[in-house]
Design an enzyme around this catalytic site. Structure first.
Site, short mmCIF file in Angstrom:
data_model
loop_
_atom_site.label_atom_id
_atom_site.label_comp_id
_atom_site.label_asym_id
_atom_site.label_seq_id
_atom_site.Cartn_x
_atom_site.Cartn_y
_atom_site.Cartn_z
N TRP A 117 14.90 11.57 -9.77
CA TRP A 117 15.56 12.44 -10.77
C TRP A 117 17.07 12.38 -10.71
O TRP A 117 17.75 12.37 -11.74
CB TRP A 117 15.05 13.88 -10.66
N ASP A 188 20.63 20.12 -10.00
CA ASP A 188 19.34 20.16 -10.69
C ASP A 188 18.33 20.79 -9.74
O ASP A 188 17.94 20.18 -8.74
CB ASP A 188 18.92 18.73 -11.08
N LYS A 212 7.98 24.20 -14.13
CA LYS A 212 7.59 24.05 -12.73
C LYS A 212 7.33 25.43 -12.11
O LYS A 212 6.27 25.67 -11.59
CB LYS A 212 8.69 23.34 -11.93
#
Ligand SMILES: *Cc1c(COP(=O)(O)O)cnc(C)c1O
Length: 383
Positions: A117, A188, A212
């Protein structure tokens, strides 16, 4: 099939399965039932929330409550804006450089790439200007290189990292200490957001997609220091990516993802009812501990190669070994037997293969224990 709600909090409805997926993730049954009860007639409005105007007083109350609850959960001061935006975390990979790449004279941002990511974010940011990779590119992420090997930019516009690499299973518990005090830090937190508390004042901005740990996809929560947004001089930012515009319009320049905001509001108050981030932190500790114990006590049958210090509490990738190598046949029989026991979404990401166990806030300790029992039995029957 048993319907044992004492073992499995989710399975009061026998058709419900335990979902260990990396996201969209399982939500607490309590929240789903509450949503179901309100589905046709939200709070006497005669409409579903998704049918309400985003300018209605009913929706204003929902988004304001959500903001209040997240401010309370994380002690977010007024100097930070809380934004409910569209496009998921991925949209922020572009919005961050567009808004902040020109903050300092270097016109360069530092990216700590520790997995899939953060690598994606760095590559996207490179479309907009100069990005410095703090550590060399790797194709085998297993931890984080020592800070004294990092190459930081003098007067960097910002320092970017990902606190939990969802695919590689690498988590940074602490903010890197080597970053100079006056460098804005952007993080993030998509996959470990709300699994522990953190000091927001150490960050310039954090963001997390909802699916999530707090609900439905399409929504990304952005918490950003207002004074930095004010400093931005880039006049050619696409309007929905412009934090200045989003702050001025309280996330309602255009229609926000209203239903996802409604679910986020439910999840934030559920998180508060569980005892807040202190409880979530303890839960995350307990769940990940029983899984790592099972791996580490398996005599090498299960293998997780991440350096201990960086093992993620939220996403645990593992391989099933035979004769010293990962055995795909055993892995696929693990997955199909898990499905027969009503445990789903355990397949590893194609980038790393094997199995991945995701333990988001909506997955209970009982459900994790059920999986661990399954793992031990599977090992017994297959070694
Ligand atoms: C899931 C995830 C993303 C992507 O989120 P989208 O909502 O699909 O854009 C980004 N970063 C991390 C760490 C993630 O776990």
């Amino acid at each position: 099939m048993t319907n044992d709600s004492s073992v499995n909090g989710c399975c009061e409805h026998s058709e419900r399965k335990v979902n260990f997926g990396p996201g969209p993730a399982q939500l607490p049954l309590e929240v789903l039932k509450n949503v179901q009860a309100e589905f046709l007639n939200y709070n006497g409005s005669g409409s579903n929330v998704m049918e309400l105007s985003h300018r209605s007083s009913a929706f204003a109350k929902i988004i304001q409550e959500a903001e209040q609850d997240i401010r309370e959960l994380l002690s977010i001061p007024e100097s930070y804006a809380v934004l409910f935006l569209q496009g998921g975390a991925t949209a922020q990979f572009s919005a961050v450089p567009l808004n902040f790449l020109n903050l300092k004279s270097s016109q360069t941002a530092d990216y700590l790439v520790t997995g899939y990511w953060s690598e994606k974010a760095a590559k996207e940011a490179e479309k907009f200007g100069k990005i410095n990779w703090v550590v060399p590119k790797s194709d085998k992420y297993r931890g984080v290189p020592a800070e004294n090997t990092w190459k930081l930019t003098e007067n960097s516009s910002y320092f970017y990292y990902c606190s939990n690499e969802t695919i590689h299973g690498i988590e940074l518990e602490d903010i890197p200490s080597i970053v100079p005090k006056d460098t804005p830090i952007i993080c993030d937190m998509s996959s470990n957001f709300l699994t522990r508390s953190f000091d927001i004042t150490k960050f310039a901005m954090v963001f997390a997609s909802a699916q999530k740990n707090f609900g439905a996809s399409g929504l990304v929560l952005v918490i950003v220091r207002k004074d930095l947004v004010e400093k931005n001089t880039n006049n050619s930012i696409p309007v929905t990516f412009d934090y200045k515009v989003q702050i001025a319009n309280a996330s309602m320049y255009n229609t926000p993802p209203t239903f996802s905001v409604y679910i986020a509001n439910k999840m934030f108050s559920w998180t508060k009812r569980q005892g807040g981030l202190k409880s979530m932190n303890q839960l995350s500790d307990k769940k990940s501990k029983v899984v790592y114990e099972t791996i580490d006590q398996s005599n090498g049958f299960y293998s997780n190669v991440i350096e201990n210090k960086y093992r993620s509490r939220v996403n645990i990738p593992l391989r099933i070994m035979k004769d010293g190598t990962a055995n795909e046949k055993l892995e696929s029989s693990f997955l199909s037997e898990a499905v027969k026991s009503n445990m789903i979404e355990l397949k590893g990401h194609r980038a790393v293969g094997g199995i991945r166990i995701s333990l988001y806030n909506g997955v209970s300790l009982q459900e994790t224990t059920k999986l661990v029992d399954f793992m031990r039995t599977f090992q017994k029957n297959n070694s």
